[in-house]
Design an enzyme around this catalytic site. Structure first.
Site, PDB file in Angstrom:
ATOM      1  N   THR A 165       0.875  -1.185   0.000  1.00 40.52           N
ATOM      2  CA  THR A 165       0.000   0.000   0.000  1.00 40.52           C
ATOM      3  C   THR A 165       0.906   1.227   0.000  1.00 40.52           C
ATOM      4  O   THR A 165       2.017   1.171   0.534  1.00 40.52           O
ATOM      5  CB  THR A 165      -0.874  -0.015   1.275  1.00 40.52           C
ATOM      6  OG1 THR A 165      -1.837  -1.055   1.144  1.00 40.52           O
ATOM      7  CG2 THR A 165      -1.586   1.308   1.511  1.00 40.52           C
ATOM      8  N   ARG A 186     -14.465  -6.524  -0.359  1.00 42.41           N
ATOM      9  CA  ARG A 186     -13.828  -6.189   0.923  1.00 42.41           C
ATOM     10  C   ARG A 186     -13.121  -4.833   0.806  1.00 42.41           C
ATOM     11  O   ARG A 186     -12.371  -4.585  -0.126  1.00 42.41           O
ATOM     12  CB  ARG A 186     -12.826  -7.286   1.296  1.00 42.41           C
ATOM     13  CG  ARG A 186     -12.033  -7.008   2.586  1.00 42.41           C
ATOM     14  CD  ARG A 186     -10.716  -6.348   2.294  1.00 42.41           C
ATOM     15  NE  ARG A 186      -9.904  -6.141   3.493  1.00 42.41           N
ATOM     16  CZ  ARG A 186      -8.853  -5.344   3.548  1.00 42.41           C
ATOM     17  NH1 ARG A 186      -8.480  -4.659   2.479  1.00 42.41           N
ATOM     18  NH2 ARG A 186      -8.158  -5.203   4.652  1.00 42.41           N
ATOM     19  N   VAL A 187     -13.356  -3.975   1.758  1.00 38.95           N
ATOM     20  CA  VAL A 187     -12.679  -2.678   1.800  1.00 38.95           C
ATOM     21  C   VAL A 187     -11.971  -2.568   3.145  1.00 38.95           C
ATOM     22  O   VAL A 187     -12.548  -2.905   4.186  1.00 38.95           O
ATOM     23  CB  VAL A 187     -13.689  -1.518   1.626  1.00 38.95           C
ATOM     24  CG1 VAL A 187     -12.997  -0.174   1.791  1.00 38.95           C
ATOM     25  CG2 VAL A 187     -14.360  -1.599   0.261  1.00 38.95           C
ATOM     26  N   GLY A 188     -10.713  -2.126   3.120  1.00 40.55           N
ATOM     27  CA  GLY A 188      -9.944  -1.999   4.354  1.00 40.55           C
ATOM     28  C   GLY A 188     -10.014  -0.601   4.926  1.00 40.55           C
ATOM     29  O   GLY A 188     -10.957   0.157   4.688  1.00 40.55           O
ATOM     30  N   ASP A 189      -8.981  -0.250   5.672  1.00 43.99           N
ATOM     31  CA  ASP A 189      -8.938   1.056   6.339  1.00 43.99           C
ATOM     32  C   ASP A 189      -8.606   2.205   5.394  1.00 43.99           C
ATOM     33  O   ASP A 189      -8.956   3.356   5.670  1.00 43.99           O
ATOM     34  CB  ASP A 189      -7.850   1.039   7.418  1.00 43.99           C
ATOM     35  CG  ASP A 189      -6.477   0.810   6.783  1.00 43.99           C
ATOM     36  OD1 ASP A 189      -6.313  -0.230   6.121  1.00 43.99           O
ATOM     37  OD2 ASP A 189      -5.592   1.682   6.920  1.00 43.99           O
ATOM     38  N   THR A 197      -0.878   2.072   7.012  1.00 43.63           N
ATOM     39  CA  THR A 197      -0.765   0.874   6.175  1.00 43.63           C
ATOM     40  C   THR A 197      -0.734  -0.346   7.079  1.00 43.63           C
ATOM     41  O   THR A 197      -0.364  -0.234   8.251  1.00 43.63           O
ATOM     42  CB  THR A 197       0.499   0.936   5.289  1.00 43.63           C
ATOM     43  OG1 THR A 197       0.739  -0.364   4.720  1.00 43.63           O
ATOM     44  CG2 THR A 197       1.735   1.340   6.068  1.00 43.63           C
ATOM     45  N   GLY A 242      -6.004  -3.718   7.437  1.00 41.80           N
ATOM     46  CA  GLY A 242      -7.030  -2.696   7.595  1.00 41.80           C
ATOM     47  C   GLY A 242      -8.050  -3.005   8.661  1.00 41.80           C
ATOM     48  O   GLY A 242      -8.578  -2.098   9.315  1.00 41.80           O
TER      49      GLY A 242
HETATM   50  N1  ASP Z   1      -4.341  -1.226   4.751  1.00 43.04           N
HETATM   51  C1  ASP Z   1      -4.545  -1.934   3.513  1.00 43.04           C
HETATM   52  C2  ASP Z   1      -5.866  -2.655   3.590  1.00 43.04           C
HETATM   53  O1  ASP Z   1      -6.182  -3.228   4.605  1.00 43.04           O
HETATM   54  C3  ASP Z   1      -3.464  -2.895   3.163  1.00 43.04           C
HETATM   55  C4  ASP Z   1      -2.049  -2.489   3.458  1.00 43.04           C
HETATM   56  O2  ASP Z   1      -1.792  -1.389   3.913  1.00 43.04           O
HETATM   57  O3  ASP Z   1      -1.137  -3.295   3.214  1.00 43.04           O
HETATM   58  O4  ASP Z   1      -6.557  -2.722   2.598  1.00 43.04           O
END
Ligand code: ASP
Length: 299
Positions: free
Chosen positions: A165, A193-196, A216, A219
């Site tokens: 990321t 799926r959506v992360g942070d 990063t 998430g």
């Molecule tokens: N934070 C990102 C997510 O969860 C992934 C990452 O930072 O590696 O989508």
């Protein structure tokens, strides 16, 4: 007048098996792109966008081209840009046909009355905002396609890990702060799926009175604790590095292995980075204009 500063990250993760020089070249080029904007008097928002674009275009990172594929073999990308002047943001989630999601996120912030678009609606909005669509296949790197095929043959498929990321934080000559975060999500994620990363306060945050941050890592751990809001709030009492470690120490006290990382820029111009993962590549520019890059390993 403030001294402009910028820091970028290429994602918290293991970074095992990657060409470290190439990874560091990528973050160095990104920091330089952002710095070039700041040096010319550009805003922090313009600088973090300019720093993020080359990282999205570089297939080594999990953002834009080279994003992790979801379990169906599709790219779904998330991005967030924040503006500390009036605590504004623009975000997109699960976009599939936009080469640079961070450009779309910025346009959401500056050219619409809304803050956050997702899925097909975000892709459609891109066209309305003058961003041409690309095919989803054009976003798939050769390496990620090969990895996807290998995953299909594997008996046990790892999921949930991240690496790559991207993000940036900056302060401009007028003392304004901004952050940008862009991702393809986590390895073998479920469709939808959506992360942070696109969540304001979780994947990024900026407040001119305090500072800016980009997160990063996993998430699901970061968003529960609104990690970037937490670290920026901590800047009232500490410099960027101290606040970054304090936020991650708090996270670790509540989740055994949070697998997270942060870059932070304080309103005082301090820069800091911290991570609980094995590694995190970062780059920043010193006041004299020299660019530094480092593969940070766990303290
Ligand atoms: N934070 C990102 C997510 O969860 C992934 C990452 O930072 O590696 O989508």
């Amino acid at each position: 007048m403030a001294t402009p500063k910028i820091m970028v990250h290429g994602g918290a993760g293991s970074w095992q098996g990657f060409d470290e020089d190439a990874v560091l070249d990528g973050v160095r080029a990104a920091a330089l792109a952002g710095w070039t904007v700041l040096k010319a008097g550009g805003t922090a928002v313009e600088a973090v966008e300019a720093a993020t674009i080359p990282l999205e275009d570089n297939p080594l990172y999990d953002a834009g081209v080279g994003s992790f594929l979801n379990e169906l073999g599709e790219v779904e990308m998330d991005a967030l840009i924040t503006d500390g002047r009036d605590i504004r943001f623009g975000a997109v989630a699960a976009v599939r046909r936009v080469k640079n999601p961070i450009i779309l996120a910025r346009k959401v912030m500056t050219e619409t009355d809304n803050c956050f678009f997702a899925g097909d609606g975000a892709d459609m909005l891109a066209v309305q905002l003058g961003i041409p669509l690309v095919s989803n296949i054009a976003m798939i790197s050769d390496a990620e396609w090969a990895a996807f095929q290998a995953r299909q043959m594997a008996e046990v498929v790892p999921a949930g890990h991240g690496t790559g990321t991207v993000g940036a934080v900056a302060i401009d000559v007028d003392g304004h702060l901004a952050s940008a975060t862009s991702t393809g999500g986590t390895l073998n994620k479920k469709k939808g799926r959506v992360g942070d990363s696109p969540i304001f306060g979780a994947g990024g945050y900026a407040d001119d009175l305090l500072g800016a941050a980009s997160a990063t890592g996993i998430g699901e751990n970061i968003m529960r604790f609104l990690l970037c809001k937490r670290v920026v709030d901590g800047l009232g009492q500490a410099d960027a590095s101290t606040a970054a470690w304090a936020a991650l120490d708090f996270l670790t006290s509540r989740i055994p292995k949070p697998e997270a990382g942060l870059i932070v820029c304080g309103a005082d111009g301090s820069l800091g980075a911290a991570h609980t993962t094995a590694a995190m590549p970062i780059a920043w520019v010193n006041a004299d204009g020299t660019v530094q890059a480092a593969m940070r390993t766990r303290r």
